[in-house]
Design a protein around this motif. Structure first.
Motif, short mmCIF file in Angstrom:
data_model
loop_
_atom_site.label_atom_id
_atom_site.label_comp_id
_atom_site.label_asym_id
_atom_site.label_seq_id
_atom_site.Cartn_x
_atom_site.Cartn_y
_atom_site.Cartn_z
N VAL A 8 0.83 -1.21 0.00
CA VAL A 8 0.00 0.00 0.00
C VAL A 8 0.86 1.26 0.00
O VAL A 8 0.70 2.15 -0.84
CB VAL A 8 -0.94 0.02 1.23
CG1 VAL A 8 -1.66 1.37 1.35
CG2 VAL A 8 -1.94 -1.11 1.18
N MET A 9 1.77 1.34 0.96
CA MET A 9 2.48 2.59 1.20
C MET A 9 3.48 2.94 0.10
O MET A 9 3.63 4.11 -0.26
CB MET A 9 3.20 2.54 2.55
CG MET A 9 2.25 2.31 3.72
SD MET A 9 0.92 3.51 3.84
CE MET A 9 1.72 4.76 4.80
N TYR A 10 4.18 1.95 -0.44
CA TYR A 10 5.17 2.23 -1.47
C TYR A 10 4.52 2.89 -2.69
O TYR A 10 4.94 3.99 -3.11
CB TYR A 10 5.91 0.94 -1.83
CG TYR A 10 7.24 1.13 -2.53
CD1 TYR A 10 8.42 0.75 -1.91
CD2 TYR A 10 7.33 1.64 -3.82
CE1 TYR A 10 9.65 0.89 -2.55
CE2 TYR A 10 8.54 1.78 -4.46
CZ TYR A 10 9.70 1.40 -3.82
OH TYR A 10 10.91 1.53 -4.46
N PRO A 11 3.50 2.27 -3.30
CA PRO A 11 2.89 2.95 -4.46
C PRO A 11 2.16 4.24 -4.09
O PRO A 11 2.19 5.20 -4.87
CB PRO A 11 1.93 1.92 -5.06
CG PRO A 11 1.85 0.81 -4.11
CD PRO A 11 2.95 0.92 -3.12
N LEU A 12 1.55 4.28 -2.91
CA LEU A 12 0.85 5.49 -2.49
C LEU A 12 1.80 6.69 -2.49
O LEU A 12 1.51 7.73 -3.10
CB LEU A 12 0.26 5.29 -1.09
CG LEU A 12 -0.40 6.51 -0.44
CD1 LEU A 12 -1.65 6.93 -1.20
CD2 LEU A 12 -0.73 6.19 1.01
#
Length: 187
Positions: free
Chosen positions: A17-21
């Motif tokens: 979630v956090m990496y692409p966000l």
């Protein structure tokens, strides 16, 4: 400013979630996080233990949610991301997730699928005849959905970029950002 939509829920993998966000935001895009409700979701951290037959899981960060799936106006977005973890297994049952996902495929807009993320379009028949990467235990499910599995960190098939999981984030992100760079920005 272009806008992307990220579909998630409780038990989504934190790095998925956090990496692409953050990567998409870093590129100058607005990213809205959508879930079943507007309450924050509990992300999880998956790791691989050589003494375990499966991955291990512990609670990670809580993620604020911008809108519920039912509130999504798909025409406002130019790209979609579906991260992995256990969330895709149950969010795919939501009628609005189907509406949202089918829109992005019908409009040939960029779709990023991470780890278990391909479970969402697969259940709707949207991966039939398409190439995808996925978390290895899902390979049979993807083949049964008519997809061709490619064991690579950055599988690109038209408007789709997919990967096997969080260890693939650098390659996946480069491929997905290249797709976003080519995408038409809405008026």
């Amino acid at each position: 400013m272009p806008r992307a939509l990220l579909l998630t829920g409780d038990a989504a993998e934190e790095l998925d979630v956090m990496y692409p966000l953050y990567r998409i935001r870093e590129a100058g895009w607005d990213v809205d996080v959508a879930a079943l409700t507007r309450r924050e979701v509990q992300l999880v951290i998956h790791d691989f233990d050589p003494n375990s037959d499966a991955y291990t899981e512990k609670n990670g960060r809580k993620l604020p949610v911008d809108l519920a799936f039912s509130e999504v106006e798909v025409e406002q977005y130019s790209a979609l991301v579906i991260p992995g973890g256990r969330a895709p297994e149950y969010i795919r049952l939501d009628k609005d997730v189907r509406r949202i996902t089918e829109y992005f495929f019908a409009q040939n807009l960029p779709v990023g699928l991470v780890c278990h993320g391909p479970q969402v379009p697969a259940v709707y028949g949207l991966l039939k005849g398409r190439k995808t990467a996925a978390f290895p235990p899902l390979h049979g499910d993807m083949e049964n959905a008519g997809a061709t599995i490619v064991d690579a960190p950055d599988v690109v098939d038209g408007n789709i970029v997919s990967c096997r999981g969080w260890p693939d984030m650098p390659e996946f992100s480069r491929a997905f950002m290249a797709l976003l760079d080519r995408a038409a920005v809405p008026a």
